[in-house]
Design a protein around this motif. Sequence first.
Motif, PDB file in Angstrom:
ATOM      1  N   GLU A  47      -2.834  44.496  80.940  1.00 40.10           N
ATOM      2  CA  GLU A  47      -2.546  44.409  79.454  1.00 40.10           C
ATOM      3  C   GLU A  47      -3.690  44.160  78.458  1.00 40.10           C
ATOM      4  OE1 GLU A  47       0.629  42.779  82.057  1.00 40.10           O
ATOM      5  OE2 GLU A  47      -1.637  43.145  82.151  1.00 40.10           O
ATOM      6  N   ARG A  48      -5.215  44.028  79.131  1.00 38.83           N
ATOM      7  CA  ARG A  48      -6.073  43.905  78.081  1.00 38.83           C
ATOM      8  C   ARG A  48      -6.524  45.220  77.636  1.00 38.83           C
ATOM      9  NH1 ARG A  48      -7.936  39.905  81.809  1.00 38.83           N
ATOM     10  NH2 ARG A  48      -9.249  41.440  82.893  1.00 38.83           N
ATOM     11  N   ALA A  49      -6.540  46.094  78.387  1.00 39.30           N
ATOM     12  CA  ALA A  49      -6.803  47.485  77.918  1.00 39.30           C
ATOM     13  C   ALA A  49      -5.524  47.991  76.868  1.00 39.30           C
ATOM     14  CB  ALA A  49      -6.504  48.596  79.212  1.00 39.30           C
ATOM     15  N   VAL A  50      -4.241  47.650  77.114  1.00 38.79           N
ATOM     16  CA  VAL A  50      -3.323  48.170  76.234  1.00 38.79           C
ATOM     17  C   VAL A  50      -3.568  47.386  74.767  1.00 38.79           C
ATOM     18  CG1 VAL A  50      -0.976  48.405  75.543  1.00 38.79           C
ATOM     19  CG2 VAL A  50      -1.818  48.916  77.778  1.00 38.79           C
ATOM     20  N   GLN A  51      -3.767  45.810  74.943  1.00 39.78           N
ATOM     21  CA  GLN A  51      -4.056  45.387  73.783  1.00 39.78           C
ATOM     22  C   GLN A  51      -5.515  45.689  72.889  1.00 39.78           C
ATOM     23  OE1 GLN A  51      -2.076  42.798  72.617  1.00 39.78           O
ATOM     24  NE2 GLN A  51      -3.198  43.145  70.712  1.00 39.78           N
ATOM     25  N   LEU A  52      -6.316  46.269  73.636  1.00 42.00           N
ATOM     26  CA  LEU A  52      -7.742  46.713  72.945  1.00 42.00           C
ATOM     27  C   LEU A  52      -7.251  47.883  72.131  1.00 42.00           C
ATOM     28  CD1 LEU A  52     -10.635  46.551  72.130  1.00 42.00           C
ATOM     29  CD2 LEU A  52     -11.174  47.558  74.513  1.00 42.00           C
ATOM     30  N   ALA A  53      -6.596  48.836  72.627  1.00 45.20           N
ATOM     31  CA  ALA A  53      -6.061  50.136  72.245  1.00 45.20           C
ATOM     32  C   ALA A  53      -5.353  49.705  70.927  1.00 45.20           C
ATOM     33  CB  ALA A  53      -5.252  50.953  73.236  1.00 45.20           C
ATOM     34  N   GLU A  54      -4.333  48.781  71.090  1.00 42.45           N
ATOM     35  CA  GLU A  54      -3.356  48.261  69.914  1.00 42.45           C
ATOM     36  C   GLU A  54      -4.356  47.776  68.735  1.00 42.45           C
ATOM     37  OE1 GLU A  54      -0.237  44.909  69.184  1.00 42.45           O
ATOM     38  OE2 GLU A  54       0.283  46.356  70.602  1.00 42.45           O
ATOM     39  N   ASP A  55      -5.434  47.159  69.074  1.00 46.57           N
ATOM     40  CA  ASP A  55      -6.131  46.362  68.231  1.00 46.57           C
ATOM     41  C   ASP A  55      -7.296  47.284  67.346  1.00 46.57           C
ATOM     42  OD1 ASP A  55      -4.765  44.229  68.566  1.00 46.57           O
ATOM     43  OD2 ASP A  55      -6.584  43.337  69.976  1.00 46.57           O
ATOM     44  N   GLU A  56      -7.709  48.148  68.207  1.00 43.84           N
ATOM     45  CA  GLU A  56      -8.930  49.338  67.685  1.00 43.84           C
ATOM     46  C   GLU A  56      -8.635  50.817  67.564  1.00 43.84           C
ATOM     47  OE1 GLU A  56     -11.897  48.450  66.830  1.00 43.84           O
ATOM     48  OE2 GLU A  56     -12.000  46.315  67.581  1.00 43.84           O
ATOM     49  N   PRO A  57      -8.382  51.263  66.190  1.00 43.27           N
ATOM     50  CA  PRO A  57      -7.929  52.420  66.091  1.00 43.27           C
ATOM     51  C   PRO A  57      -8.539  53.620  66.887  1.00 43.27           C
ATOM     52  CG  PRO A  57      -8.197  51.258  64.068  1.00 43.27           C
ATOM     53  CD  PRO A  57      -8.802  50.396  64.950  1.00 43.27           C
ATOM     54  N   MET A  58      -9.838  53.432  67.131  1.00 44.49           N
ATOM     55  CA  MET A  58     -10.431  54.494  68.043  1.00 44.49           C
ATOM     56  C   MET A  58     -10.221  54.657  69.562  1.00 44.49           C
ATOM     57  SD  MET A  58     -14.413  53.374  67.820  1.00 44.49           S
ATOM     58  CE  MET A  58     -15.043  55.037  68.587  1.00 44.49           C
ATOM     59  N   VAL A  59      -9.702  53.392  69.768  1.00 43.45           N
ATOM     60  CA  VAL A  59      -9.370  53.108  71.587  1.00 43.45           C
ATOM     61  C   VAL A  59      -7.921  53.705  71.797  1.00 43.45           C
ATOM     62  CG1 VAL A  59      -9.750  51.534  73.193  1.00 43.45           C
ATOM     63  CG2 VAL A  59     -11.066  51.503  71.496  1.00 43.45           C
ATOM     64  N   TYR A  60      -7.895  54.377  72.790  1.00 40.05           N
ATOM     65  CA  TYR A  60      -6.665  54.636  73.593  1.00 40.05           C
ATOM     66  C   TYR A  60      -6.876  54.033  75.020  1.00 40.05           C
ATOM     67  CZ  TYR A  60      -5.833  57.977  69.825  1.00 40.05           C
ATOM     68  OH  TYR A  60      -5.615  58.212  68.595  1.00 40.05           O
ATOM     69  N   ALA A  61      -5.727  53.740  75.416  1.00 40.34           N
ATOM     70  CA  ALA A  61      -5.799  53.045  76.880  1.00 40.34           C
ATOM     71  C   ALA A  61      -4.964  54.049  77.971  1.00 40.34           C
ATOM     72  CB  ALA A  61      -4.839  51.917  76.758  1.00 40.34           C
ATOM     73  N   ALA A  62      -5.371  53.734  79.308  1.00 43.56           N
ATOM     74  CA  ALA A  62      -4.616  54.359  80.386  1.00 43.56           C
ATOM     75  C   ALA A  62      -4.427  53.098  81.452  1.00 43.56           C
ATOM     76  CB  ALA A  62      -5.546  55.353  81.338  1.00 43.56           C
ATOM     77  N   VAL A  63      -3.502  53.086  82.147  1.00 45.25           N
ATOM     78  CA  VAL A  63      -3.126  51.946  82.932  1.00 45.25           C
ATOM     79  C   VAL A  63      -2.738  52.601  84.325  1.00 45.25           C
ATOM     80  CG1 VAL A  63      -2.411  50.188  81.335  1.00 45.25           C
ATOM     81  CG2 VAL A  63      -0.493  51.969  82.275  1.00 45.25           C
ATOM     82  N   GLY A  64      -3.044  51.891  85.368  1.00 42.45           N
ATOM     83  CA  GLY A  64      -2.590  52.489  86.752  1.00 42.45           C
ATOM     84  C   GLY A  64      -3.247  51.388  87.571  1.00 42.45           C
ATOM     85  N   ILE A  65      -2.942  51.539  89.049  1.00 39.97           N
ATOM     86  CA  ILE A  65      -3.644  50.700  90.092  1.00 39.97           C
ATOM     87  C   ILE A  65      -4.907  51.534  90.863  1.00 39.97           C
ATOM     88  CG2 ILE A  65      -3.293  49.315  91.982  1.00 39.97           C
ATOM     89  CD1 ILE A  65      -1.991  48.530  89.480  1.00 39.97           C
ATOM     90  N   HIS A  66      -6.076  50.915  90.617  1.00 40.48           N
ATOM     91  CA  HIS A  66      -7.169  51.898  91.309  1.00 40.48           C
ATOM     92  C   HIS A  66      -7.061  51.568  92.735  1.00 40.48           C
ATOM     93  CE1 HIS A  66     -11.150  52.271  92.229  1.00 40.48           C
ATOM     94  NE2 HIS A  66     -11.631  52.825  90.840  1.00 40.48           N
TER      95      HIS A  66
END
Length: 269
Positions: A47-66
């Motif tokens: 969720e933190r990765a996606v939230q950062l992408a939502e907050d920062e225009p230059m940031v995108y997110a990927a999600v998965g289980i390492h």
Amino acid sequence: MFVDSHAHIDGPEYDADRAQVLERARAVGIIAVLTVGAGDPASGALERAVQLAEDEPMVYAAVGIHPHEARLFDEAAAARLGRLIRHPKAIAWGEIGLDYHYDNSPRDVQRRAFAAQLKLAREAGKPVIIHSREADEDTLAILRDELSRDHGGVMHCFTGGWRAAEAALDLGMMISFAGILTFKRADELRAIAREVPLDRVLIETDSPYLAPVPYRGRRNEPAYVIEVARALAAVRGLSVEEIGRRTTENFTRLFRLHLEGFRGAALDR
């Protein structure tokens, strides 16, 4: 213009100065950073990765289980991923794969979690980001079984040999090079970087890990992707600016993005 195609800037290593880290990236011409959520899925890391992408225009997110946390992949984790991947700035499923170096999760568990997540990524229509360490044969076999050649994905922080690179390219994958490309003893990797088709190459930092020369030993950050671009430019006989343009074009094509301020062949089609 440049893109850092794989970083972990949502992590706690950047809590004290994340805004300054992103400003330094912008200052050297980086227009996008893909932050890759990792860690215990119940910890809020994804969720933190996606939230950062939502907050920062230059940031995108990927999600998965390492693969390190593959033992934690269950129905609840799959459901959480299924919700997060629908966010408009969640552009990839990853990083997923196999890690036979640390074996933080049993190998059979890693293989099952990897295959299951490839199926979920296929159903979601999202490109995949692949982690493979000392496991290329099994990684490629599972990719052959679970994904079509045109699905799209990237072998992140590539350190395998030429046979593994060829096999990944045959599967339609891109090859991403990180700071290791700048290391003194990375001649074999630089030879591979010379041969990979230029329309299949990405650059990354894997921040906060693997800082390139001349920053080796420090915390890595997206601005340092320029050093990876310089190393790639040197082995390809191209300018750093051309490497930036071509790798940014590859990024936009793979992840189906229109990045503000960037015009390339991938966007003109």
